[in-house]
Write a protein that holds these residues in place. Structure first.
Motif, short mmCIF file in Angstrom:
data_model
loop_
_atom_site.label_atom_id
_atom_site.label_comp_id
_atom_site.label_asym_id
_atom_site.label_seq_id
_atom_site.Cartn_x
_atom_site.Cartn_y
_atom_site.Cartn_z
N LEU A 1 7.96 53.65 106.32
CA LEU A 1 7.54 54.35 107.66
C LEU A 1 8.24 53.80 108.76
O LEU A 1 8.57 54.75 109.66
CB LEU A 1 6.18 54.13 107.76
N ALA A 2 8.47 52.54 108.79
CA ALA A 2 9.20 51.92 109.77
C ALA A 2 10.64 52.31 110.05
O ALA A 2 10.98 52.65 111.18
CB ALA A 2 9.06 50.42 109.91
N ASP A 3 11.36 52.67 108.84
CA ASP A 3 12.64 53.22 109.26
C ASP A 3 12.78 54.75 109.51
O ASP A 3 13.37 55.09 110.32
CB ASP A 3 13.15 53.12 107.77
N LYS A 4 11.63 55.28 109.05
CA LYS A 4 11.63 56.82 109.33
C LYS A 4 11.06 57.16 110.66
O LYS A 4 11.82 57.88 111.57
CB LYS A 4 10.83 57.59 108.20
N THR B 1 7.50 51.30 116.75
CA THR B 1 6.33 51.51 117.56
C THR B 1 5.36 52.58 117.02
O THR B 1 4.23 52.42 117.11
CB THR B 1 6.58 51.68 119.24
N ARG B 2 6.10 53.59 116.66
CA ARG B 2 5.17 54.73 116.13
C ARG B 2 4.39 54.30 114.93
O ARG B 2 3.30 54.82 114.53
CB ARG B 2 5.91 56.08 115.96
N THR B 3 5.15 53.51 114.23
CA THR B 3 4.44 53.26 112.76
C THR B 3 3.22 52.28 113.09
O THR B 3 2.17 52.63 112.53
CB THR B 3 5.34 52.40 111.95
N PHE B 4 3.39 51.56 114.09
CA PHE B 4 1.91 50.70 114.55
C PHE B 4 0.94 51.50 114.96
O PHE B 4 -0.32 51.60 114.76
CB PHE B 4 2.39 49.85 115.78
N ILE B 5 1.45 52.65 115.72
CA ILE B 5 0.30 53.69 116.15
C ILE B 5 -0.27 54.40 114.91
O ILE B 5 -1.56 54.50 114.98
CB ILE B 5 0.70 54.80 117.21
N LEU B 6 0.55 54.82 113.93
CA LEU B 6 -0.14 55.37 112.87
C LEU B 6 -0.83 54.66 111.91
O LEU B 6 -1.85 54.82 111.40
CB LEU B 6 1.35 55.91 111.83
N ASP B 7 -0.52 53.21 111.96
CA ASP B 7 -1.34 52.22 111.17
C ASP B 7 -2.67 51.97 111.59
O ASP B 7 -3.59 51.70 111.14
CB ASP B 7 -0.51 50.89 111.31
N SER C 1 1.16 43.71 108.02
CA SER C 1 1.77 42.34 107.70
C SER C 1 3.08 42.46 107.53
O SER C 1 4.14 41.51 107.80
CB SER C 1 1.10 41.86 106.32
N ALA C 2 3.91 43.57 107.31
CA ALA C 2 5.24 43.72 107.03
C ALA C 2 5.73 44.04 108.33
O ALA C 2 6.97 43.61 108.90
CB ALA C 2 5.63 44.92 106.04
N LEU C 3 5.14 44.82 109.12
CA LEU C 3 5.43 45.40 110.50
C LEU C 3 5.65 44.45 111.71
O LEU C 3 6.63 44.34 112.43
CB LEU C 3 4.88 46.84 110.94
N VAL C 4 4.58 43.55 111.78
CA VAL C 4 4.56 42.62 112.77
C VAL C 4 5.75 41.63 113.01
O VAL C 4 6.45 41.32 113.85
CB VAL C 4 3.29 41.96 112.83
N ILE D 1 18.86 47.20 105.98
CA ILE D 1 17.72 47.00 104.96
C ILE D 1 16.62 46.02 105.45
O ILE D 1 15.64 46.24 104.68
CB ILE D 1 18.27 46.27 103.60
N ARG D 2 16.58 45.72 106.67
CA ARG D 2 15.63 44.81 107.11
C ARG D 2 14.11 45.44 106.73
O ARG D 2 13.24 44.40 106.32
CB ARG D 2 15.84 44.63 108.58
N ALA D 3 13.75 46.58 107.21
CA ALA D 3 12.17 46.92 107.10
C ALA D 3 11.95 47.17 105.58
O ALA D 3 10.93 46.80 105.19
CB ALA D 3 12.39 48.35 107.70
N LYS D 4 12.54 47.68 104.96
CA LYS D 4 12.41 47.81 103.37
C LYS D 4 12.20 46.46 102.41
O LYS D 4 11.24 46.10 101.81
CB LYS D 4 13.42 48.68 102.57
#
Length: 409
Positions: free
Chosen positions: A30-33, A37-43, A78-81, A336-339
């Motif tokens: 999700l963070a890559d796509k 910030t938008r993934t935080f909002i979705l989360d 936990s992965a995104l922060v 590859i950072r996010a994954k």
């Protein structure tokens, strides 16, 4: 009040861990796509809906759905922060800012413990506690709507102008040229295709990805959850009969140790803190094991067990707790950072789940002292592994670290 049998309570707790595992693995994609910030909002959606359903549940099905959704949200965050913090932080204070994440997790745990005090007089208070959790979920969405996107993600997507704008917001216009030069020099622009999950296991990336997974495995297999689980009985044996007081002391030690780690992260470095932390944890586990078995220490076993528990938590908070989530986004290549962070955090949640599932069975079979000795052995292995495989990242930009590791490969 929702009355649940003991085995059903276990399922409710396990559902949260299962959701966190699922969320952690999906968070990277999700963070890559969509961007950080938008993934935080979705989360914020599963976090808020999960908390609301848990607070209003009238049956076990609704409660499990609520806990599953909340777990998914926790896993994603936990992965995104740590990923987001590492990508937007200035090099000279990146370690401090990264460890602040763990500090506020510890403060949150302590606050949740204190928030649970009214449960003794009001058994339905747990609904209010779940309901309160909706508020920070909404604040997360609102706050991230006004926060700058990661310039490194924007550059990776080929959005150079937006990346320059994000750099200007984060560091000031005088830093735009320097940081954009570093991003171009790293060679990780949109000319490379987006990494897939199987790329993490390729020869190019596997060594550094395995370090990330190993650090989280060592973190969990070193026994932190076992020590916390047994802390109340250890304190009772020492004459501290209040479970709340025992848990509060453990929580306070965790907060204090993490505060110390935050002040040392950019001075002592990540690697040295990790080695010191696991060494202290191993020594504390040995003290705990001896306090239960060595007859010469029997008169002092209660106080020694308390000292061992507090020292273990302090040692954990100095490095094994905050460092892995901080270090991994630093050593993973931007492609590859996010994954890779998501995969490593997934290992954390999976190991957490299975340790919780089988810990009591192992204790019943081998005894708590032997289990503690096993944890001490894991700590020794962790120190040896870290000494030979973990690189120091203190005071270096993400692009510098990436270039060095690329050459090493």
């Amino acid at each position: 009040m929702l009355s649940l049998p003991r085995h059903t309570i276990g399922w409710v707790v396990s559902t949260s861990l299962a959701g966190a595992t699922l969320g952690s693995f999906t968070g990277g994609s999700l963070a890559d796509k969509f961007g950080r910030t938008r993934t935080f909002i979705l989360d914020a959606a599963p976090l808020a809906v999960g908390a609301f359903l848990s607070a209003t549940a009238q049956d076990i099905r609704t409660m499990i759905i609520g806990r599953l959704l909340a777990g998914i949200g926790i896993g994603i965050s936990s992965a995104l922060v740590p990923l987001y913090i590492s990508e937007i932080s200035p090099t000279e204070i990146r370690g401090t800012l990264g460890s602040v994440n763990q500090l506020f997790i510890c403060i949150g745990i302590l606050a949740a413990l204190l928030a649970g005090l009214p449960l003794a007089g009001n058994p339905a208070w747990w609904r209010t506690m779940f309901g309160i959790a909706v508020v920070p979920s909404i604040l997360l969405a609102v706050g991230m709507a006004f926060s700058p996107e990661s310039p490194r993600w924007l550059f990776q997507q080929g959005k150079v102008i937006q990346a320059e704008s994000a750099v200007k917001r984060l560091y000031g216009k005088e830093m735009v040229t320097e940081i954009m030069y570093d991003l171009r020099a790293s060679g990780q622009s949109s000319s490379e295709t987006e990494a897939g999950w199987f790329d993490l296991f390729s020869k190019r990336y596997w060594k550094v990805v395995s370090v990330g997974a190993a650090l989280f495995l060592f973190q969990q297999l070193a026994g932190i959850n076992a020590v916390v689980y047994y802390s109340t009985s250890v304190f009772r044996n020492a004459g501290i009969t209040s479970d709340v007081a025992a848990s509060a002391l453990v929580g306070a030690a965790n907060v204090f140790g993490t505060m110390v780690a935050s002040s040392l992260m950019d001075k002592q470095g990540r690697k040295s803190l990790l080695m010191t932390s696991f060494s202290g944890m191993g020594a504390s586990m040995l003290l705990l094991a001896l306090s239960f078995t060595w007859k010469a220490l029997a008169p002092y076993s209660g106080i020694l067990a308390v000292v061992g528990t507090v020292l273990y938590v302090l040692s954990f908070a100095l490095g094994a707790g905050p460092v892995p989530a901080l270090l991994l986004p630093e050593i993973f290549a931007s492609r590859i950072r996010a994954k890779a962070v998501a995969l490593s955090l997934g290992m954390h949640w999976v190991s957490n789940f299975f340790i919780g599932l089988y810990f009591l069975s192992v204790v019943n079979k081998f005894g708590i002292s032997n289990v503690y000795l096993g944890f001490a052995s894991v700590c020794v292995l962790a120190v040896l592994y870290i000494a030979g495989n973990v690189v120091e990242t203190k005071g270096r930009s993400l692009e510098e670290i990436e270039r060095e590791l690329s050459v090493a490969e």
